[in-house]
Scaffold this motif. Sequence first.
Motif, mmCIF file in Angstrom:
data_model
loop_
_atom_site.group_PDB
_atom_site.id
_atom_site.type_symbol
_atom_site.label_atom_id
_atom_site.label_comp_id
_atom_site.label_asym_id
_atom_site.label_seq_id
_atom_site.Cartn_x
_atom_site.Cartn_y
_atom_site.Cartn_z
ATOM 1 N N SER A 51 6.213 -2.621 -11.342
ATOM 2 C CA SER A 51 5.124 -3.551 -11.766
ATOM 3 C C SER A 51 3.477 -3.004 -11.654
ATOM 4 O O SER A 51 2.849 -3.082 -12.411
ATOM 5 C CB SER A 51 5.129 -5.036 -11.141
ATOM 6 O OG SER A 51 6.345 -5.413 -11.355
ATOM 7 N N HIS A 52 3.379 -2.436 -10.335
ATOM 8 C CA HIS A 52 2.442 -1.696 -10.264
ATOM 9 C C HIS A 52 2.628 -0.575 -9.570
ATOM 10 O O HIS A 52 3.520 -0.249 -8.733
ATOM 11 C CB HIS A 52 1.452 -2.501 -9.341
ATOM 12 C CG HIS A 52 1.038 -3.871 -9.610
ATOM 13 N ND1 HIS A 52 0.053 -3.997 -10.632
ATOM 14 C CD2 HIS A 52 1.349 -4.758 -9.329
ATOM 15 C CE1 HIS A 52 0.005 -5.386 -10.732
ATOM 16 N NE2 HIS A 52 0.627 -5.980 -10.066
ATOM 17 N N PRO A 75 0.789 -1.247 0.054
ATOM 18 C CA PRO A 75 -0.056 -0.076 -0.077
ATOM 19 C C PRO A 75 0.870 1.276 -0.272
ATOM 20 O O PRO A 75 2.127 1.202 0.364
ATOM 21 C CB PRO A 75 -0.792 -0.195 1.389
ATOM 22 C CG PRO A 75 0.271 -1.024 2.091
ATOM 23 C CD PRO A 75 0.777 -1.996 1.248
ATOM 24 N N ALA A 76 0.081 2.366 -0.274
ATOM 25 C CA ALA A 76 0.853 3.616 -0.389
ATOM 26 C C ALA A 76 1.557 4.180 0.840
ATOM 27 O O ALA A 76 2.765 4.704 0.845
ATOM 28 C CB ALA A 76 -0.203 4.706 -0.840
ATOM 29 N N ASP A 77 1.295 3.747 1.950
ATOM 30 C CA ASP A 77 1.769 4.004 3.300
ATOM 31 C C ASP A 77 2.985 3.148 3.647
ATOM 32 O O ASP A 77 3.556 3.361 4.745
ATOM 33 C CB ASP A 77 0.852 4.281 4.651
ATOM 34 C CG ASP A 77 0.031 3.030 4.770
ATOM 35 O OD1 ASP A 77 0.216 2.137 4.273
ATOM 36 O OD2 ASP A 77 -0.828 3.148 5.891
ATOM 37 N N ALA A 78 3.436 2.114 3.054
ATOM 38 C CA ALA A 78 4.310 1.339 3.515
ATOM 39 C C ALA A 78 5.605 2.063 3.277
ATOM 40 O O ALA A 78 5.872 2.749 2.643
ATOM 41 C CB ALA A 78 4.238 -0.068 2.374
ATOM 42 N N ARG A 79 6.594 1.543 4.162
ATOM 43 C CA ARG A 79 7.784 2.258 4.030
ATOM 44 C C ARG A 79 8.993 1.476 3.795
ATOM 45 O O ARG A 79 9.273 0.347 4.342
ATOM 46 C CB ARG A 79 8.107 2.862 5.700
ATOM 47 C CG ARG A 79 6.805 3.726 6.106
ATOM 48 C CD ARG A 79 6.946 4.139 7.372
ATOM 49 N NE ARG A 79 6.838 3.003 8.282
ATOM 50 C CZ ARG A 79 7.240 2.439 9.326
ATOM 51 N NH1 ARG A 79 8.454 3.230 9.948
ATOM 52 N NH2 ARG A 79 7.160 1.347 9.740
ATOM 53 N N VAL A 80 9.976 2.311 3.310
ATOM 54 C CA VAL A 80 11.407 1.523 2.846
ATOM 55 C C VAL A 80 12.581 2.426 3.371
ATOM 56 O O VAL A 80 12.291 3.589 3.342
ATOM 57 C CB VAL A 80 11.446 1.207 1.336
ATOM 58 C CG1 VAL A 80 10.218 0.185 0.905
ATOM 59 C CG2 VAL A 80 11.344 2.243 0.456
ATOM 60 N N PHE A 81 13.693 2.002 3.670
ATOM 61 C CA PHE A 81 14.627 2.720 4.080
ATOM 62 C C PHE A 81 15.712 2.833 2.910
ATOM 63 O O PHE A 81 15.680 1.857 1.932
ATOM 64 C CB PHE A 81 15.797 2.044 4.927
ATOM 65 C CG PHE A 81 14.880 1.993 6.507
ATOM 66 C CD1 PHE A 81 15.267 3.087 7.256
ATOM 67 C CD2 PHE A 81 14.316 0.881 7.018
ATOM 68 C CE1 PHE A 81 14.828 3.271 8.438
ATOM 69 C CE2 PHE A 81 13.822 1.176 8.289
ATOM 70 C CZ PHE A 81 14.003 2.323 9.003
ATOM 71 N N THR A 97 2.488 -5.462 5.419
ATOM 72 C CA THR A 97 1.139 -5.216 4.655
ATOM 73 C C THR A 97 1.539 -5.522 3.323
ATOM 74 O O THR A 97 2.180 -4.661 2.492
ATOM 75 C CB THR A 97 0.467 -3.899 4.986
ATOM 76 O OG1 THR A 97 0.100 -3.709 6.391
ATOM 77 C CG2 THR A 97 -0.876 -3.999 4.373
ATOM 78 N N ALA A 98 0.732 -6.322 2.714
ATOM 79 C CA ALA A 98 1.125 -6.932 1.429
ATOM 80 C C ALA A 98 0.068 -7.501 0.626
ATOM 81 O O ALA A 98 -1.058 -7.777 1.331
ATOM 82 C CB ALA A 98 2.239 -7.955 1.259
ATOM 83 N N SER A 99 -0.173 -7.461 -0.689
ATOM 84 C CA SER A 99 -1.319 -8.048 -1.417
ATOM 85 C C SER A 99 -1.002 -9.802 -1.054
ATOM 86 O O SER A 99 -0.019 -10.114 -1.168
ATOM 87 C CB SER A 99 -1.097 -7.662 -2.998
ATOM 88 O OG SER A 99 -0.112 -8.206 -3.271
ATOM 89 N N LEU A 122 -1.426 0.669 -4.503
ATOM 90 C CA LEU A 122 -1.044 -0.578 -5.135
ATOM 91 C C LEU A 122 0.376 -0.323 -5.636
ATOM 92 O O LEU A 122 0.184 0.079 -6.987
ATOM 93 C CB LEU A 122 -2.071 -1.277 -6.129
ATOM 94 C CG LEU A 122 -1.743 -2.894 -6.262
ATOM 95 C CD1 LEU A 122 -1.786 -3.620 -5.002
ATOM 96 C CD2 LEU A 122 -2.790 -3.370 -7.092
ATOM 97 N N TYR A 123 1.205 -0.552 -5.105
ATOM 98 C CA TYR A 123 2.870 -0.211 -5.574
ATOM 99 C C TYR A 123 3.763 -1.786 -5.458
ATOM 100 O O TYR A 123 3.455 -2.154 -4.662
ATOM 101 C CB TYR A 123 3.371 0.696 -4.596
ATOM 102 C CG TYR A 123 2.804 2.127 -4.805
ATOM 103 C CD1 TYR A 123 3.154 2.882 -5.656
ATOM 104 C CD2 TYR A 123 1.571 2.409 -4.001
ATOM 105 C CE1 TYR A 123 2.646 4.429 -5.634
ATOM 106 C CE2 TYR A 123 1.015 3.519 -4.206
ATOM 107 C CZ TYR A 123 1.590 4.295 -5.088
ATOM 108 O OH TYR A 123 0.672 5.742 -5.119
ATOM 109 N N ASN A 124 4.478 -1.783 -6.573
ATOM 110 C CA ASN A 124 5.443 -3.056 -6.520
ATOM 111 C C ASN A 124 6.522 -2.536 -7.418
ATOM 112 O O ASN A 124 6.797 -2.775 -8.437
ATOM 113 C CB ASN A 124 4.592 -4.117 -7.397
ATOM 114 C CG ASN A 124 5.717 -5.581 -7.018
ATOM 115 O OD1 ASN A 124 6.505 -5.306 -6.100
ATOM 116 N ND2 ASN A 124 5.615 -6.482 -7.939
#
Length: 169
Positions: A40-41, A1-7, A62-64, A108-110
């Motif tokens: 991909s998305h 989802p849009a609010d998932a975080r990465v470093f 949180t993942a699809s 929805l992001y990948n």
Amino acid sequence: PADARVFLDDGRSVKKMYQIRLADRVQVGPGLYSHVFMFSHRQPAVRARFVAIECDNNLTLTASPGHYVLANGMLVAAAALRTGDTMTDANGAITIVRRIRSVRKSGLYNPQTVHGTIVVDGLLASTYTVAVPPNAASILLLPFRWLFYVGLYSFEAGFLHTKGHSLAK
């Protein structure tokens, strides 16, 4: 989802999924960083059902449902996880899945990394989904990885950009 975080590769900057851009270097494992070379998305307006995987140490990924995560030492679709399974955190430590629930979220992001993995919200995940078997996806994406490295293209929102030209795809 849009609010998932990465470093990011400076080790302290964080971006939410909707903020990631092509060529960002994101964490893909303990002390490992890799470029995002395509998505991909990338659908910000989509509201979708996700699987919230709650682990020890207050980590929740949180993942699809069809997104692969690294669990019990192998790739597993998020929907197939069970309480008690193990996952790997950003530092390489094993953490236990304590609760799994269904949630609805926006975006929805990948992002695809050159490495094929990504750390999201502190947990290690694959960049692949059940839509294409992981080995086949890796092979199919190989030309795009190569073109990214030689600087000939970036793929985003259905367009191929080559040396200043835009070709509708």
